[in-house]
Write an enzyme that holds these catalytic residues in place. Structure first.
Site, mmCIF file in Angstrom:
data_model
loop_
_atom_site.group_PDB
_atom_site.id
_atom_site.type_symbol
_atom_site.label_atom_id
_atom_site.label_comp_id
_atom_site.label_asym_id
_atom_site.label_seq_id
_atom_site.Cartn_x
_atom_site.Cartn_y
_atom_site.Cartn_z
ATOM 1 N N SER A 192 24.763 -21.630 9.812
ATOM 2 C CA SER A 192 25.760 -20.638 9.491
ATOM 3 C C SER A 192 25.323 -19.605 8.459
ATOM 4 C CB SER A 192 27.023 -21.336 8.991
ATOM 5 O OG SER A 192 26.785 -21.988 7.749
ATOM 6 N N SER B 138 22.568 -25.503 7.945
ATOM 7 C CA SER B 138 22.846 -24.071 7.811
ATOM 8 C C SER B 138 21.950 -23.302 6.857
ATOM 9 C CB SER B 138 24.304 -23.856 7.424
ATOM 10 O OG SER B 138 25.111 -24.057 8.560
ATOM 11 N N LYS C 201 25.828 -15.838 -0.055
ATOM 12 C CA LYS C 201 26.568 -16.171 1.160
ATOM 13 C C LYS C 201 28.057 -16.002 0.861
ATOM 14 C CE LYS C 201 27.003 -19.891 4.638
ATOM 15 N NZ LYS C 201 26.584 -21.246 5.040
HETATM 16 N N1 GLN Z 1 25.387 -25.975 13.152
HETATM 17 C C1 GLN Z 1 26.079 -26.738 12.149
HETATM 18 C C2 GLN Z 1 27.548 -26.787 12.489
HETATM 19 O O1 GLN Z 1 27.941 -26.011 13.287
HETATM 20 C C3 GLN Z 1 25.847 -26.049 10.829
HETATM 21 C C4 GLN Z 1 26.796 -26.468 9.775
HETATM 22 C C5 GLN Z 1 26.389 -26.060 8.395
HETATM 23 O O2 GLN Z 1 25.342 -26.494 7.936
HETATM 24 N N2 GLN Z 1 27.275 -25.347 7.725
HETATM 25 O O3 GLN Z 1 28.289 -27.567 11.986
#
Ligand code: GLN
EC number: 6.3.5.7
Length: 492
Positions: free
Chosen positions: A154, A178, A79
């Protein structure tokens, strides 16, 4: 061999060790697939072909010399939130589009030490804020199961790359789902470890008390191999825990599903917006686990309604503090021709950050400001503790807790949900981060549009081995994890 991308991590490890194929062949195979198919999937921000081939040759030499680990020569995608020395590390942001990291994140360094070959860096929502990967400066990534849908976020690039077989496995990070939500949207297995199990050093910070790295792959067994590399104490991360690491691969057959008590939170299955197909597939998977010897126990998680507001105060508060470092001075994006220092700060940040990141900085700064701090931030921290206690109470009577990973399957690209609609989609994942617990997503079938559905299992602290072995046993008895999207079946 044209089907190297269909092999599991164990098969790759055995094939490399037994000289059935070389790491160079395997790496070239993946690079070819990326060159041909990623024009449609758009999962990679950076492909590091030259470095990958050099690492592959070094891996082949190490295998010949008898100094290889189980993963020497196996390719991986990281990532783009993990710092990689000498390689762009963007976190999906214009702010870091020009950032070449001078060092490796601990997770990346451990991967190199284990002989993994880095294929490249994959797309993500900007600074990991989002649920679709559309918040990336580099544009949307496609869901391999249906290219007009998002892969989730994400860690959407990680999920899409693995689901399209453009990498055998990938790293992800999970601050509020995420890893689990994109794994669910793309039909993968993804593990969010206990907070403190995996080093955050060199992982670009979003919300530091919630952020945790973990593996994303087709199966629990594949994830276990990567956990063996990622997990462990790191003196460079003060919140990483000094606790012995399990051998996650050796433990895969450890904890039996027979006799396992699975908690079914009443509140979770009455959430407005829970898609009927998602509910049905999750219930079918629980029935299967019951047939395999598990007991389903109805439990109460009374704090469910507090999850979204609590997370969306604490995470932005931490983000507003973490992201104050991007000032246009030290590194990252800098606005042209500033008239004075204030103008440099303001325009660098306004031009460098996307809309969602700016929204969260505003919310977080507000919640932390004098006068509102007690009413919002401190209150949210208290509720956070209640949420944790709710889980701990549940674990007195059950071993794991079952939930969907997300209320729906993958959204359409450009669906343009309002921020609040988007945030409500995080209902099943964010409490786990607030409590610091581990949780896993496993694919359990498809909806009427052939989009994957995921089952989430939440464990007590340090129960990663148990979660992986429960899913492994489920995967020995079912074949959802072996299904591939049409694009993954294409040859390069
Ligand atoms: N959907 C979550 C957010 O927008 C995901 C965040 C994450 O796990 N990085 O904060």
């Amino acid at each position: 061999m044209t089907d190297l991308h269909r092999l599991s991590i164990r098969e790759l490890s055995e094939g490399l060790a037994g000289a059935k194929f070389s790491s160079r062949e395997l790496t070239e195979h993946y690079l070819k697939r990326i060159a041909k198919l990623d024009t449609q999937v758009k999962s990679y921000v950076t492909v590091t072909a030259e470095q990958a081939l050099a690492q592959a040759d070094a891996a082949d030499a190490s295998i010949k010399a008898g100094t290889a680990t189980a993963l020497t020569g196996v390719p991986i995608a990281h990532k783009d939130i993990f710092c990689t020395q000498g390689i762009k590390t963007s976190a999906g942001s214009k702010m870091l589009d020009n950032f070449i990291s001078p060092y490796d994140a601990t997770v990346v360094a451990k991967g190199k030490a284990a002989g993994l070959v880095t294929l490249g860096k994959v797309n993500m929502d900007e600074f990991a804020m989002g649920s679709t990967s559309e918040n990336s400066f580099y544009g949307a990534t496609a869901n391999p199961w249906n290219l007009s849908h998002v892969p989730g976020g994400s860690s959407g690039g990680s999920a899409a790359a693995v689901a399209a077989d453009l990498a055998p496995f990938a790293t992800g990070t999970d601050t509020g789902g995420s890893i689990r939500q994109p794994a669910s949207f793309c039909g993968l297995t993804g593990l969010k470890p206990t907070y403190g199990r995996v080093s955050r050093f060199g992982m670009i910070a979003y919300a530091s008390s919630l952020d945790q790295g973990g593996p994303m792959a087709h199966s629990a067994e594949d994830c276990a191999y990567l956990m063996n590399v990622m997990a462990g104490h790191d003196a460079k991360d003060s919140t990483s825990v000094e606790k012995d690491v399990d051998d996650y691969v050796a433990n895969l057959n450890g904890k039996a599903v027979k006799g396992l008590r699975i908690g079914i939170p009443k509140q979770y299955f009455n959430v407005a917006g829970l898609d009927a197909d998602v509910k049905a597939r999750v219930e079918e998977s629980l029935k299967k686990l019951e047939e395999m010897g598990a007991t389903l126990v109805e439990i109460d998680l009374n704090m469910t309604e507090a999850y979204v507001p609590t997370y969306y105060l604490i995470a932005p508060a931490e983000a507003s503090s973490n992201l104050s470092r991007y000032d246009g001075v030290r590194y990252g994006y800098r606005a042209d021709n500033p008239v004075d220092l204030m103008d440099l700060y303001k325009r660098s940040r306004s031009e460098g950050f996307g809309a969602e990141v700016q929204r969260r900085i505003l919310i977080g700064t507000y919640a932390l400001s004098a006068g509102y701090y007690d009413a919002y931030y401190v209150k949210a921290q208290k509720v956070r503790r209640l949420i944790q206690q709710d889980f701990l109470k549940a674990f007195e009577s059950v071993d794991v807790i079952a939930a969907p990973a997300a209320p729906t399957t993958a959204y359409k690209i450009g669906a343009n949900l309002s921020p609040v609609e988007m945030y409500l989609g995080d209902i099943y994942t964010i409490a786990v981060n607030l409590a610091g617990l581990p949780a896993i997503n496993a694919p359990v079938g498809f909806d009427k549009d052939n989009l994957p559905v995921g089952l989430q299992l939440i464990g007590n602290y340090w129960s990663e081995s148990q979660l992986l072995s429960v899913v492994h046993q489920y995967q020995q008895a079912t074949d959802w994890h072996t299904k591939r999207a049409a694009i993954a079946e294409e040859n390069a």
